[in-house]
Design a protein around this motif. Structure first.
Motif, PDB file in Angstrom:
ATOM      1  N   GLY A  21      24.329   7.650 -47.682  1.00  0.00           N
ATOM      2  CA  GLY A  21      23.772   8.633 -48.610  1.00  0.00           C
ATOM      3  C   GLY A  21      24.800   9.693 -48.968  1.00  0.00           C
ATOM      4  O   GLY A  21      25.832   9.810 -48.309  1.00  0.00           O
ATOM      5  N   VAL A  22      24.508  10.427 -50.009  1.00  0.00           N
ATOM      6  CA  VAL A  22      25.456  11.454 -50.468  1.00  0.00           C
ATOM      7  C   VAL A  22      25.794  12.427 -49.349  1.00  0.00           C
ATOM      8  O   VAL A  22      26.951  12.829 -49.188  1.00  0.00           O
ATOM      9  N   ASP A  23      24.784  12.808 -48.592  1.00  0.00           N
ATOM     10  CA  ASP A  23      25.009  13.817 -47.560  1.00  0.00           C
ATOM     11  C   ASP A  23      25.645  13.248 -46.304  1.00  0.00           C
ATOM     12  O   ASP A  23      25.980  13.994 -45.385  1.00  0.00           O
ATOM     13  N   ASP A  24      25.777  11.946 -46.271  1.00  0.00           N
ATOM     14  CA  ASP A  24      26.409  11.320 -45.109  1.00  0.00           C
ATOM     15  C   ASP A  24      27.892  11.047 -45.324  1.00  0.00           C
ATOM     16  O   ASP A  24      28.573  10.566 -44.417  1.00  0.00           O
ATOM     17  N   LEU A  25      28.372  11.342 -46.512  1.00  0.00           N
ATOM     18  CA  LEU A  25      29.785  11.092 -46.795  1.00  0.00           C
ATOM     19  C   LEU A  25      30.657  11.976 -45.907  1.00  0.00           C
ATOM     20  O   LEU A  25      30.397  13.160 -45.743  1.00  0.00           O
ATOM     21  N   GLU A  26      31.709  11.359 -45.364  1.00  0.00           N
ATOM     22  CA  GLU A  26      32.627  12.099 -44.496  1.00  0.00           C
ATOM     23  C   GLU A  26      34.054  11.959 -44.998  1.00  0.00           C
ATOM     24  O   GLU A  26      34.456  10.911 -45.487  1.00  0.00           O
ATOM     25  N   VAL A  27      34.811  13.018 -44.824  1.00  0.00           N
ATOM     26  CA  VAL A  27      36.185  13.031 -45.323  1.00  0.00           C
ATOM     27  C   VAL A  27      37.060  12.022 -44.586  1.00  0.00           C
ATOM     28  O   VAL A  27      37.851  11.313 -45.213  1.00  0.00           O
ATOM     29  N   GLY A  28      36.915  11.957 -43.275  1.00  0.00           N
ATOM     30  CA  GLY A  28      37.767  11.081 -42.483  1.00  0.00           C
ATOM     31  C   GLY A  28      37.779   9.642 -42.982  1.00  0.00           C
ATOM     32  O   GLY A  28      38.838   9.130 -43.358  1.00  0.00           O
ATOM     33  N   PRO A  29      36.627   8.988 -42.970  1.00  0.00           N
ATOM     34  CA  PRO A  29      36.579   7.598 -43.443  1.00  0.00           C
ATOM     35  C   PRO A  29      37.042   7.433 -44.877  1.00  0.00           C
ATOM     36  O   PRO A  29      37.663   6.414 -45.212  1.00  0.00           O
ATOM     37  N   ILE A  30      36.800   8.426 -45.702  1.00  0.00           N
ATOM     38  CA  ILE A  30      37.229   8.335 -47.096  1.00  0.00           C
ATOM     39  C   ILE A  30      38.754   8.345 -47.190  1.00  0.00           C
ATOM     40  O   ILE A  30      39.356   7.534 -47.878  1.00  0.00           O
ATOM     41  N   LEU A  31      39.381   9.252 -46.472  1.00  0.00           N
ATOM     42  CA  LEU A  31      40.844   9.310 -46.490  1.00  0.00           C
ATOM     43  C   LEU A  31      41.444   8.056 -45.863  1.00  0.00           C
ATOM     44  O   LEU A  31      42.462   7.545 -46.325  1.00  0.00           O
ATOM     45  N   LEU A  32      40.781   7.570 -44.819  1.00  0.00           N
ATOM     46  CA  LEU A  32      41.254   6.354 -44.174  1.00  0.00           C
ATOM     47  C   LEU A  32      41.175   5.179 -45.145  1.00  0.00           C
ATOM     48  O   LEU A  32      42.096   4.356 -45.226  1.00  0.00           O
ATOM     49  N   ALA A  33      40.088   5.112 -45.893  1.00  0.00           N
ATOM     50  CA  ALA A  33      39.933   4.040 -46.878  1.00  0.00           C
ATOM     51  C   ALA A  33      40.994   4.158 -47.963  1.00  0.00           C
ATOM     52  O   ALA A  33      41.566   3.167 -48.407  1.00  0.00           O
ATOM     53  N   LEU A  34      41.285   5.376 -48.361  1.00  0.00           N
ATOM     54  CA  LEU A  34      42.247   5.594 -49.446  1.00  0.00           C
ATOM     55  C   LEU A  34      43.693   5.479 -48.977  1.00  0.00           C
ATOM     56  O   LEU A  34      44.606   5.439 -49.802  1.00  0.00           O
ATOM     57  N   ALA A  35      43.895   5.427 -47.677  1.00  0.00           N
ATOM     58  CA  ALA A  35      45.255   5.326 -47.161  1.00  0.00           C
ATOM     59  C   ALA A  35      45.836   3.936 -47.409  1.00  0.00           C
ATOM     60  O   ALA A  35      47.050   3.761 -47.388  1.00  0.00           O
ATOM     61  N   ASP A  36      44.987   2.975 -47.640  1.00  0.00           N
ATOM     62  CA  ASP A  36      45.455   1.612 -47.912  1.00  0.00           C
ATOM     63  C   ASP A  36      45.775   1.444 -49.390  1.00  0.00           C
ATOM     64  O   ASP A  36      44.978   1.799 -50.262  1.00  0.00           O
ATOM     65  N   GLU A  37      46.939   0.872 -49.649  1.00  0.00           N
ATOM     66  CA  GLU A  37      47.404   0.784 -51.033  1.00  0.00           C
ATOM     67  C   GLU A  37      46.518  -0.106 -51.895  1.00  0.00           C
ATOM     68  O   GLU A  37      46.228   0.224 -53.049  1.00  0.00           O
ATOM     69  N   ASN A  38      46.080  -1.213 -51.356  1.00  0.00           N
ATOM     70  CA  ASN A  38      45.224  -2.111 -52.123  1.00  0.00           C
ATOM     71  C   ASN A  38      43.928  -1.422 -52.532  1.00  0.00           C
ATOM     72  O   ASN A  38      43.490  -1.496 -53.677  1.00  0.00           O
ATOM     73  N   ARG A  39      43.333  -0.747 -51.579  1.00  0.00           N
ATOM     74  CA  ARG A  39      42.067  -0.072 -51.876  1.00  0.00           C
ATOM     75  C   ARG A  39      42.273   1.081 -52.843  1.00  0.00           C
ATOM     76  O   ARG A  39      41.441   1.347 -53.709  1.00  0.00           O
ATOM     77  N   ARG A  40      43.407   1.758 -52.692  1.00  0.00           N
ATOM     78  CA  ARG A  40      43.688   2.868 -53.591  1.00  0.00           C
ATOM     79  C   ARG A  40      43.838   2.350 -55.020  1.00  0.00           C
ATOM     80  O   ARG A  40      43.432   3.008 -55.979  1.00  0.00           O
ATOM     81  N   ARG A  41      44.390   1.158 -55.139  1.00  0.00           N
ATOM     82  CA  ARG A  41      44.553   0.571 -56.460  1.00  0.00           C
ATOM     83  C   ARG A  41      43.199   0.292 -57.090  1.00  0.00           C
ATOM     84  O   ARG A  41      42.983   0.548 -58.283  1.00  0.00           O
ATOM     85  N   VAL A  42      42.294  -0.228 -56.294  1.00  0.00           N
ATOM     86  CA  VAL A  42      40.942  -0.505 -56.789  1.00  0.00           C
ATOM     87  C   VAL A  42      40.282   0.786 -57.262  1.00  0.00           C
ATOM     88  O   VAL A  42      39.726   0.847 -58.364  1.00  0.00           O
TER      89      VAL A  42
END
Lengths: 105, 105
Positions: free
Chosen positions: B10-31
């Motif tokens: 949910g919107v209120d469950d979003l956390e910065v850590g996992p988001i930055l971790l997800a974005l740290a990968d180049e492939n995912r960042r490209r998507v």
DNA sequence: GACAAGGTACGACTACTGACGTACCTTCCA
DNA sequence: TGGAAGGTACGTCAGTAGTCGTACCTTGTC
């Protein structure tokens, strides 16, 4: 011995991947947030209150430095740290501010 | 069978850590960058050209979804994906834009 | 000189990540 | 009635991240 120079990446060598990876860790994000609160202030590394051991802290300092987020100054038996705000803002405008403010819910 | 609902935070469950971790990968960042270029467009997952295997792609879709970066819609034998721009902008203003533009050097 | 404080180096351990192949499922289309 | 295409599930594997303890170094202070 003279204070050895610690290896820092140049402004043009900064990469988004390592920076985001460094910021993905909560402890490191806390450090960056505290530094960002007073960007011109140089802080003693020992002044950060992280819930990890001494050797883990050293590890985090290194990750932050090698990602290019902070500049460290070796003062003999003490280590000072400063946010590389100008470099970061030039290369990745708004990024640090967004991450820091994101952490404030 | 009816298209099963995929689990999204949910919107209120979003956390910065996992988001930055997800974005740290180049492939995912490209998507994310491609999705951000047309935020209102729903894109077929298969339309992304990632240099990894099918099963690795599935892995990345999951990481992006569980971090809350994208919303996926199961259309039978196809999967559609859309950037959760509104949710992300509300919770972390400027973050996605900063990351995407940081990748453009 | 002796000791405490701040850091580093090194090795170890655990957990997780990204990658893959294979097998399988679902839908569309010839 | 078959493919073929798009995805998932599962197991595996190598690499890396975060943690720690111990030993050691450097500096300041008693």
């Amino acid at each position: 011995m003279a204070p050895s120079e610690l290896p820092h990446p140049g402004v043009d060598d900064l990469e988004v991947g390592p920076i985001l990876l460094a910021l993905a860790d909560e402890n490191r994000r806390r450090v960056i947030a505290e530094l960002a609160a007073r960007p011109d202030e140089e802080r003693l590394c020992a002044s950060f209150d992280l819930p990890v051991s001494k050797s883990s802290r050293t590890h985090h300092w290194r990750v932050l430095r090698e990602a290019g987020l902070v500049r460290q100054r070796d003062a003999g038996n003490r280590l000072y740290m400063r946010l590389r705000k100008k470099d970061l803002d030039r290369r990745f405008p708004g990024l640090i501010e967004a991450v820091v403010s994101a952490d404030r819910h």
